[in-house]
Design an enzyme around this catalytic site. Sequence first.
Site, PDB file in Angstrom:
ATOM      1  N   ASP A  78      51.162  50.063  10.232  1.00  6.16           N
ATOM      2  CA  ASP A  78      52.233  50.108  10.780  1.00  6.16           C
ATOM      3  C   ASP A  78      52.305  50.695  12.058  1.00  6.16           C
ATOM      4  OD1 ASP A  78      52.607  48.343   8.613  1.00  6.16           O
ATOM      5  OD2 ASP A  78      54.826  49.157   8.127  1.00  6.16           O
ATOM      6  N   CYS A 119      47.830  52.144   2.655  1.00  7.83           N
ATOM      7  CA  CYS A 119      49.119  52.184   3.438  1.00  7.83           C
ATOM      8  C   CYS A 119      50.176  51.216   3.127  1.00  7.83           C
ATOM      9  CB  CYS A 119      48.420  51.990   4.720  1.00  7.83           C
ATOM     10  SG  CYS A 119      47.260  53.211   5.573  1.00  7.83           S
ATOM     11  N   ASP A 120      51.019  51.225   4.175  1.00  4.93           N
ATOM     12  CA  ASP A 120      52.410  50.765   3.809  1.00  4.93           C
ATOM     13  C   ASP A 120      52.703  49.571   2.891  1.00  4.93           C
ATOM     14  OD1 ASP A 120      52.648  52.999   5.482  1.00  4.93           O
ATOM     15  OD2 ASP A 120      54.348  51.802   6.453  1.00  4.93           O
ATOM     16  N   LYS A 121      51.931  48.434   3.243  1.00  8.02           N
ATOM     17  CA  LYS A 121      52.066  47.102   2.760  1.00  8.02           C
ATOM     18  C   LYS A 121      50.888  46.782   1.534  1.00  8.02           C
ATOM     19  CE  LYS A 121      55.661  46.909   5.351  1.00  8.02           C
ATOM     20  NZ  LYS A 121      55.487  48.170   5.779  1.00  8.02           N
ATOM     21  N   CYS A 189      49.396  58.627   6.608  1.00  5.87           N
ATOM     22  CA  CYS A 189      50.130  59.668   7.456  1.00  5.87           C
ATOM     23  C   CYS A 189      50.736  60.731   6.556  1.00  5.87           C
ATOM     24  CB  CYS A 189      51.165  58.846   8.260  1.00  5.87           C
ATOM     25  SG  CYS A 189      50.335  57.833   9.580  1.00  5.87           S
ATOM     26  N   GLU A 442      59.786  47.173  11.739  1.00  4.79           N
ATOM     27  CA  GLU A 442      60.252  48.452  11.951  1.00  4.79           C
ATOM     28  C   GLU A 442      60.609  49.087  13.112  1.00  4.79           C
ATOM     29  OE1 GLU A 442      57.401  50.353   7.867  1.00  4.79           O
ATOM     30  OE2 GLU A 442      57.259  50.838  10.195  1.00  4.79           O
ATOM     31  N   SER A 468      60.732  52.760   9.560  1.00  2.59           N
ATOM     32  CA  SER A 468      59.568  53.170   9.172  1.00  2.59           C
ATOM     33  C   SER A 468      60.009  54.338   7.995  1.00  2.59           C
ATOM     34  CB  SER A 468      58.682  53.995  10.183  1.00  2.59           C
ATOM     35  OG  SER A 468      57.774  55.110   9.625  1.00  2.59           O
TER      36      SER A 468
END
Length: 553
Positions: A78, A119-121, A189, A442, A468
Site C-alpha cells: 500500500d 501486509c495490508d490486504k 511497517c 487510501e 492508511s
Amino acid sequence: MRSRKMTGGLEKAPHRSLLYATGMSKEEMQRPLIGVCHAQNGIIPGHVHLREIAQAVMDGVRLAGGTPVEFPAIGVCDGIAMNHEGMKMSLPSREVIADSVEIMATAHPFDALVCIPNCDKIVPGMLMAILRLNIPAIIVSGGPMLAGNRGKTDLITVFEGVGRVKAGSMSEAELEDLEQSACPTCGSCSGMFTANSMNCLSETIGLALPGNGTIPAVMAGRRRLAKDAGMKVMELFEKDIKPRDIVTEKSVRNAVAMDMALGCSTNTTLHLPALFAEAGLDLSLELFNEVSRATPNLCKLSPAGGHHIEDLDVAGGIPAVMTELAKKNLVSLDALTVTGKTVGENLAELKAENLDPEVVRPIDNPYSPEGGIAVLFGSLAPQGCVVKQSAVAPEMMQRTGPARVFDSEEDAMTAILDGNIKPGDVVIIRFEGPKGGPGMREMLSPTAAIMGMGLGDSVALITDGRFSGGTRGAAIGHVSPEAAACGPIGLVREGDSIEINIPERTINLLVDEPELEERRQEFKPVVRELKSPFLRRYMKLVTSANTGAVLED
C-alpha cells in the site's frame, strides 16, 4: 484425508504420476499433505523474507510427520501504491487473494493449510480464505519491521516529511536522509498500521499463535514461531479442529475489544466484517461503537503515539493487553484458539503479564475510557463513517467548518501542497469509494501533508475513500453511502458547513432538506474512465464500505 482425492486408489494413478514429477516420494504422498501459502515477492518489504518463514513452517510440518506443499499468493504494498492509480488495486486484491487460496486448496485438496501473509490486504484475504474453506488451518505472519533511527521514525515520518518540506520546516537533504533510514529492516511497517493491526487481531481471534502480531521480522523468535505453526497445524489436522470451530461470536467481540484497546487502523472496520462474514457471523458498525464505548484505549502506538510494535512485543505483546482487558471482563477467556486451548488457558500457560505500563496502560489508567475507533452517523453519513479517535487532537474532536470540495485525491493533494487549505477548513474528497474510485483508495498522502504542514490541529479531512492505518488527525473515512451511490457527500458544495462531533458520534451537513432535494435532482456522479477490465468487474460487484466492501454473492 482430503488429499486422498488426488493420491488414493487405483484410478488416481495419473494424479500420483504428476506428483512424482514434482519430486514427491511415495512415502510423502501417504502422509497428510499440508498446503503452505506464502506471499513472498521482491517489491514489498513486508514480504521479501517470507520464503524464509515458509521454509521454517515446512520444517515444522515435516517435524510433525506431514508433507508440506508450498504455493504463492500475490500482494500489494500500500505504501508504494499510495497516491497514484495503483492504489485502486489494493482493496480489490483482498478478494483476489481469498479467491486464489480457495482455488488452490480446492483444485489440490490439501488436508490442512498454513497461510503466511504480512501486509495490508494479504492478511484479511488469507483469513477470509481459510474461513471459507473451513479445513484445519493456521496463520503465521512475517512480523513487523523495526522502527528507524533507534525507534524514532517509520514510514509515516517520511510521508509527513513531504509536507514539512513544503512548509519549510525540513530541507530536501534532510528528507533524503530520512527516507533512507526510516524503514531499516524487512517486515510490515513498524506502527499500528493496517498490516500490524490485522496480524495482532489474527492472534486475538485465535487463528494465529501467541506472538504472531508482535515478534519482529528479523528476530529468531519469528522463525521459531513459524516452526511451531507448522507443527501445530498437524495437531489441528489430527484433532479435526477447523477455523469455524474457533471463530465464534466470542471471537468477534474479542477482536473488536482488542481493536479498541490497541487503537488499530480504521481499515479493521472493513476487514473484520468481511472475514467474519465468511464464517456466517455479522459484525455491524453499531457493534464497533458499542464495544468502543465500553473498552478503554490502552496503547498509543505510531501514528497515535511514539511507541512501535517492537515496544509492544517487549511489553508482553497481545497476551499482555488481553490480561489487562480480562481484569474488567472485556474479553471471553473461554474462546478456543489454534493452540487447541482457550484464551484463558493460553494466558495462564504463558504467565502473561503487562511488563511495561508505559506501552500498555493498566486498565485502571487508560489513555482514554473509550476505544481507539469511533463510528459517526448523521446527515452526511446516514450509514456511517469511521475515525481513529485515539489519533485525533483534542481540539478537533468537535468542529464546524466550511467544506473544501474535491472530486479526486489528486486535486485535493495539489490544493494542500499549494497552500490553498487554511486553518478551520473541512476538506472533502469524494468519488473515491469502493465503486466511485473504484477500489476505495487510501488517503495517506493528503492527511500526512496536512500534518506535515502544521494543520493537523485545525483541518479535518472527510472522504468516502479510506485511510492508511498510519493516518493521524481528524481523518474521517468510509462515508456511506458514497458519492457514486448518490450519498449526501456527493451533494456537498464549496463553503457548506460541516459539523463534526466525535464524542457524540455525529457528522452532519448543515444544509436544509429542500435545498438537498433540489441538489439531488441536479446530481450527476463523476464516472471514471476505466481501462482495466478487472476494475470494471469489481465496480459492478463491490458493496458499500459499511458492509466491509465485500463483493455481491
